[in-house]
Design an enzyme around this catalytic site. Structure first.
Site, PDB file in Angstrom:
ATOM      1  N   CYS A  97       0.842  -1.201   0.000  1.00 58.51           N
ATOM      2  CA  CYS A  97       0.000   0.000   0.000  1.00 58.51           C
ATOM      3  C   CYS A  97       0.878   1.253   0.000  1.00 58.51           C
ATOM      4  CB  CYS A  97      -0.898  -0.016   1.231  1.00 58.51           C
ATOM      5  SG  CYS A  97      -1.844   1.510   1.466  1.00 58.51           S
ATOM      6  N   GLU A 131       2.217  -5.789   8.766  1.00 59.51           N
ATOM      7  CA  GLU A 131       2.638  -4.399   8.552  1.00 59.51           C
ATOM      8  C   GLU A 131       3.658  -3.972   9.593  1.00 59.51           C
ATOM      9  OE1 GLU A 131       1.029   0.111   9.117  1.00 59.51           O
ATOM     10  OE2 GLU A 131      -0.443  -1.327   8.383  1.00 59.51           O
ATOM     11  N   ASN A 228      -8.619  -5.664  11.792  1.00 54.98           N
ATOM     12  CA  ASN A 228      -9.489  -4.524  11.511  1.00 54.98           C
ATOM     13  C   ASN A 228     -10.951  -4.911  11.713  1.00 54.98           C
ATOM     14  OD1 ASN A 228     -11.193  -3.357   8.876  1.00 54.98           O
ATOM     15  ND2 ASN A 228     -10.106  -1.777  10.025  1.00 54.98           N
TER      16      ASN A 228
END
Length: 295
Positions: A97, A131, A228
């Site tokens: 991303c 991440e 998430n």
């Protein structure tokens, strides 16, 4: 008649959409494409892509590959993974991303300027998350990861602190970390913090609360691995106790629909729109409602 609405703000974030698009494009020309880790934390979507030829591998398997194509998902990878790819002649399809890439660069530049004797880098994030591993890799493993205020004992409050956040963490949690650090700073030390949380993701918490409150019953569609998803499900359940977590249409329990006139369907940044649409179709089919009546 029961009404069913899909939350227009739910579904893949930009980074996930791009990664899946790159995988689909490559699989039009190739029978197999390797992906380092789950391309998205949604088992049903991963199975769809697996059926197309996407083969998920772990880092140990990656080390043994040579002269093949490998996709890096949106979460990003540490520098060592790129070094392995170069050493093994692996052709990369890098779908990291852009927001994560920018954060990796910022942390790496900070690391190069940091004096470990008097300064330290702290990252607010989920330990072991892909991440976060990529972010810590930018500091050769020296960054301190904190998940909550309870983890702050690992921080040296006599040193200057540079604080960053995983892009998908909640803003209120980040503010709690900032406030807790500020109260514990020793004389002569200071905190510099950076707003590195993705705006597209953080805004979803407020939006999804409004959506959940507007319906009698909410079906939250997400994979079990989605961090998430856990955060956003809690937001929904906090304003609407009739919120239920499901992975797909097969999990819908129609015994829960007694007295329900309005159903909301929403999901995580790792939940595909097509899967939420399948859930809506399952409800309409159960109650023998024509699709066009819902528009």
């Amino acid at each position: 008649m029961i009404q069913v609405e899909i939350d227009k703000d739910s579904g893949f974030c930009f980074g996930v959409t791009t990664a899946i698009g790159k995988a689909e494009e490559e699989l039009k020309e190739a029978e197999t494409l390797f992906c380092l880790g789950d391309i998205v934390h949604n088992g049903i979507e991963c199975q769809r892509l697996s059926d197309m030829g996407l083969k998920t591998i772990n880092h140990d398997e990656f080390e043994d590959l040579t002269n093949v194509k490998v996709l890096f998902r949106a979460h990003g990878e540490p520098p060592e993974t790129y070094e392995t790819a170069k050493r093994n002649g692996i052709e990369l399809i890098d779908a990291t991303c852009p927001v994560v890439l920018k954060l990796q660069k910022r942390i790496h530049e900070q690391y190069l300027e940091t004096d470990p004797e008097r300064q330290q880098i702290v990252i607010y994030g989920q330990k072991g998350h892909a991440e976060v591993l990529g972010l810590v890799g930018q500091t050769r493993g020296s960054a301190i990861v904190v998940e909550s205020v309870k983890d702050l004992d690992k921080v040296d409050f006599s040193k200057e602190i540079f604080l960053y956040a995983q892009t998908t963490k909640p803003q209120d949690g980040y503010q709690q970390i900032i406030q807790a650090i500020e109260t514990r700073l020793q004389s002569g030390s200071r905190l510099t913090h950076f707003n590195t949380i993705c705006g597209q993701v953080s805004h979803r918490r407020e939006n999804i609360r409004r959506f959940a409150a507007a319906h009698d019953l909410v079906l939250f569609v997400a994979g079990q691995k989605s961090s998430n998803g856990k955060v956003l499900f809690s937001e929904c359940a906090g304003v609407n106790p009739r919120t239920y977590s499901i992975e797909g249409p097969a999990d819908i329990d129609f015994n829960l629909f007694t007295g329900v006139e309005s159903v909301g369907i929403c999901g995580a940044t790792s939940t595909p729109k097509w899967l939420m649409e399948q859930c809506r179709q399952e409800i309409l089919k159960h109650f023998n409602i024509r699709y066009e009546q819902q528009d």
